[in-house]
Design an enzyme around this catalytic site. Structure first.
Site, PDB file in Angstrom:
ATOM      1  CB  SER A   7      -1.655  58.890  10.353  1.00 44.16           C
ATOM      2  OG  SER A   7      -1.329  57.836   9.602  1.00 44.16           O
ATOM      3  CG  ASP A  34      -3.176  56.516   6.000  1.00 39.74           C
ATOM      4  OD1 ASP A  34      -4.073  57.205   5.281  1.00 39.74           O
ATOM      5  OD2 ASP A  34      -2.386  56.867   6.770  1.00 39.74           O
ATOM      6  CG  HIS A  65      -6.996  58.168   3.545  1.00 43.65           C
ATOM      7  ND1 HIS A  65      -5.972  58.979   3.589  1.00 43.65           N
ATOM      8  CD2 HIS A  65      -7.682  58.149   2.208  1.00 43.65           C
ATOM      9  CE1 HIS A  65      -5.687  59.634   2.420  1.00 43.65           C
ATOM     10  NE2 HIS A  65      -6.495  59.057   1.487  1.00 43.65           N
ATOM     11  N   GLY A 143       3.925  57.030   4.362  1.00 45.62           N
ATOM     12  CA  GLY A 143       4.258  58.079   5.667  1.00 45.62           C
ATOM     13  C   GLY A 143       5.665  58.601   5.419  1.00 45.62           C
ATOM     14  N   GLY A 144       6.074  59.698   5.850  1.00 44.31           N
ATOM     15  CA  GLY A 144       7.390  60.175   6.227  1.00 44.31           C
ATOM     16  C   GLY A 144       7.903  60.807   5.044  1.00 44.31           C
ATOM     17  CG  ASP A 174      -3.510  62.559   5.079  1.00 47.22           C
ATOM     18  OD1 ASP A 174      -2.501  62.357   5.918  1.00 47.22           O
ATOM     19  OD2 ASP A 174      -4.346  61.718   4.619  1.00 47.22           O
ATOM     20  N   GLY A 175      -0.490  64.519   5.105  1.00 46.79           N
ATOM     21  CA  GLY A 175       0.942  64.320   4.792  1.00 46.79           C
ATOM     22  C   GLY A 175       1.952  65.241   5.239  1.00 46.79           C
ATOM     23  N   GLY A 176       3.211  64.757   5.624  1.00 46.52           N
ATOM     24  CA  GLY A 176       4.432  65.763   6.005  1.00 46.52           C
ATOM     25  C   GLY A 176       4.051  66.506   7.017  1.00 46.52           C
TER      26      GLY A 176
HETATM   27  C1  DX5 Z   1      -0.057  59.004   3.241  1.00 47.83           C
HETATM   28  C2  DX5 Z   1      -1.409  58.984   4.288  1.00 47.83           C
HETATM   29  C3  DX5 Z   1      -1.144  59.968   5.425  1.00 47.83           C
HETATM   30  C4  DX5 Z   1       0.213  59.540   6.058  1.00 47.83           C
HETATM   31  C5  DX5 Z   1       0.454  60.823   6.921  1.00 47.83           C
HETATM   32  O1  DX5 Z   1      -0.576  58.183   2.123  1.00 47.83           O
HETATM   33  O2  DX5 Z   1      -2.572  59.534   3.605  1.00 47.83           O
HETATM   34  O3  DX5 Z   1      -2.297  59.794   6.237  1.00 47.83           O
HETATM   35  O4  DX5 Z   1       0.089  58.439   7.023  1.00 47.83           O
HETATM   36  O5  DX5 Z   1       1.643  60.452   7.519  1.00 47.83           O
HETATM   37  P1  DX5 Z   1       2.929  61.335   7.499  1.00 47.83           P
HETATM   38  O6  DX5 Z   1       2.627  62.385   8.791  1.00 47.83           O
HETATM   39  O7  DX5 Z   1       3.992  60.510   7.831  1.00 47.83           O
HETATM   40  O8  DX5 Z   1       3.137  62.045   6.505  1.00 47.83           O
HETATM   41 ZN    ZN Z   2      -4.048  59.181   5.216  1.00 46.24          ZN
END
Ligand code: DX5
Ligand code: ZN
Length: 226
Positions: A7, A34, A65, A143-144, A174-176
């Protein structure tokens, strides 16, 4: 072998091309973009021109996405720009089936993303209609954020349905996602790991992808253990 969808949300938005080239060199399997509209989520990110320009610097497939309202208005532009997969956010989409059909009509792969609090029934009812279910382990928007472990049972249930019905649907998470939770995700049947922050934690993007791929080889999934 599990896959990495990198991402770029956590990348350098003033130099995305360089980041994507490094991600590809490290062995990433997908680029995840995203799209956030400032309405469904309180964040603004990229547009079709970003995808068009990234298309020229990478041969990796691009997953777009759409974390936004009215996804049907922009789907065609993103496909024309070079998207290989469109991920529709279930909660922000008024007509999921109609929107899935819109993507399929363009011969593009289609994925449906589900926020952490959405019940498994919704995933179960659409799992046969899409190429991928994106089971989100953070709230859409940023993210994060920390990984929500309570979503793991949904990942497991989705992968069990796929195995028992011999479907080809991919389970994306997806996420974290990070080094600590990857073994748990793989054991529960997650296959395509969408990873942002962890790949950009320092300047060694290529190495971070390589290390993550290395971890996949060391983690035994339930399937391999049986
Ligand atoms: C959150 C996004 C994710 C995000 C994941 O709304 O859909 O794709 O970029 O990033 P990390 O790994 O930082 O959670
Ligand atoms: Zn995403």
């Amino acid at each position: 072998m599990p896959t990495i969808s990198a991402s770029i949300l956590a990348g350098n938005h003033a130099n995305l091309a360089a980041d994507v080239i490094e991600l590809e060199q490290g062995g990433a399997d997908w680029i995840h973009v995203d799209i956030m509209d400032g309405h469904y989520v309180n964040n603004l990110t990229f547009g079709p021109k970003t995808v068009e320009d990234l298309r020229k610097v990478t041969s990796l497939p691009i997953d777009v996405h759409l974390e936004m309202y009215r996804p049907e208005l922009v789907i065609d532009s993103f496909i024309s720009a070079g998207a290989d997969m469109i991920t529709i956010q279930f909660e922000s989409c008024t007509h999921p089936i109609r929107t899935i059909e819109q993507v399929k009509a363009r011969n593009c792969q289609v994925s449906m993303a589900f926020a952490p609090t959405t019940s498994f029934d919704q995933i179960g009812s659409l799992i046969r209609d899409v190429d991928q279910v994106n089971i989100m382990t953070v709230e859409p928007g940023f993210g994060g954020q920390p990984f929500r472990k309570d979503v793991l049972p949904k990942i497991k249930l989705a992968s069990e349905i796929i195995a028992s019905e011999k479907l080809h649907t991919i389970v994306a998470v997806d996420g974290g996602v990070n080094i600590q939770n990857i073994p748990d995700i793989l054991r529960n049947g997650g296959h395509n790991l969408i990873i942002g922050t962890m790949l950009f934690v320092n300047d060694n993007i290529k190495e971070n992808v390589e290390k993550t791929k290395g971890l996949f080889c060391m983690t035994k999934t339930t399937k391999e253990m049986i």
